[in-house]
Write an enzyme that holds these catalytic residues in place. Structure first.
Site, short mmCIF file in Angstrom:
data_model
loop_
_atom_site.label_atom_id
_atom_site.label_comp_id
_atom_site.label_asym_id
_atom_site.label_seq_id
_atom_site.Cartn_x
_atom_site.Cartn_y
_atom_site.Cartn_z
N SER A 7 13.75 -36.10 -4.92
CA SER A 7 13.60 -37.45 -5.46
C SER A 7 14.96 -37.90 -5.97
O SER A 7 15.78 -37.06 -6.37
CB SER A 7 12.60 -37.46 -6.62
N TYR B 150 9.89 -33.91 -14.92
CA TYR B 150 9.92 -34.12 -13.47
C TYR B 150 11.33 -33.95 -12.88
O TYR B 150 11.53 -33.24 -11.89
CB TYR B 150 9.39 -35.51 -13.18
#
Length: 256
Positions: A143, A156
């Site tokens: 990501s 995350y």
């Protein structure tokens, strides 16, 4: 020059996608099936996988929990016993916004287990067979949140940073072995994970658009497949800023 052997003809190829019950994983499985691939889909949601297999002739549903190493190993043995494994995509993901003022160890470790450690279980299960054969492709889903530290990304972001570093090292180690390695770094994609976000998400893509970008990246032999470019290029610029400029810029853009 392509970084990896380009993947353009999917007819008769076997692909295994982990985290394929929704979002990017499901859309990519659908796109690969449409290109003639034999698709194996895994996730915890057996009902969603069965529904996919019913509507995609020849697709195989292999439910599993990526945090269970024995389950990943057993599924890998099933896939490998079915013939050549041409590509495996790890897109299992877990996301809950977290800031240091609400530090939650259990939440931190859950992110680590699903997003990162599960990928290690997968590598342990398939890498020996790929090395022995001298072909195949390993793709991990990172990501842009893994580029640098971001507010709300305490749990995350570090797992995605770890996946990016892992993929880079795998690529270096496996270059010349016949095995391709890629890292997929999406911006914002409309999935159950991003649906939790209360903020406006710039350059939001549908899962189908993300899948098209991923297949195009594999076809070009890219190592890093990042999209949408109008957003990810901006994130890459932030990546190279010195801290004295980066921190104020992030505070200004996010308001956090």
């Amino acid at each position: 020059m392509s970084h990896n052997p380009p993947l353009t003809d999917w007819h008769g190829k076997t692909v295994w996608l982990l985290g394929a019950s929704s979002g990017i994983g499901e859309a990519t499985a659908h796109a690969l099936h449409a290109q003639g691939a034999r698709v194996v889909v895994s996730a915890r949601n057996a009902a969603a996988l069965d529904a996919f297999a019913r509507t995609h002739a020849g697709a195989v549903a292999l439910p599993l929990d990526v945090t269970d190493p024995a389950a990943v190993r057993a599924a890998a043995q099933t896939v490998l016993a079915g013939g050549t494994l041409d590509l495996v995509l790890y897109c299992a993901g877990y996301y809950k916004a977290m800031r240091a003022t609400g530090f939650d160890l259990a939440g931190m470790l859950r992110h680590q287990q699903v997003n990162y450690v599960g990928a290690l279980y997968l590598l342990d299960a398939v890498l020996p067979a790929l090395l022995q054969r001298g072909s195949g492709h390993i793709s991990l889903t990172g990501s842009v949140a893994g580029y640098r530290g971001l507010p709300n990304s305490l749990a995350y972001g570090p797992t995605k940073a770890a996946l990016i570093n892992l993929a880079e090292t795998l690529y270096l180690d496996l270059q010349g072995s016949g095995i391709g390695v890629s890292i997929v770094n999406p911006g914002f994609v409309e999935t159950p994970l991003t649906a939790q976000n209360s903020f406006s998400m710039p350059a939001l893509l549908t899962p189908a658009q993300a899948a098209a970008e991923i297949l195009a990246g594999w076809a070009r032999g890219e190592f890093e497949i990042h999209f949408p470019k109008r957003f990810t290029r901006w994130m890459k610029t932030l990546r190279v800023l010195p801290h004295a400029l980066y921190f104020p810029a992030i505070r200004k853009f996010t308001g956090l």
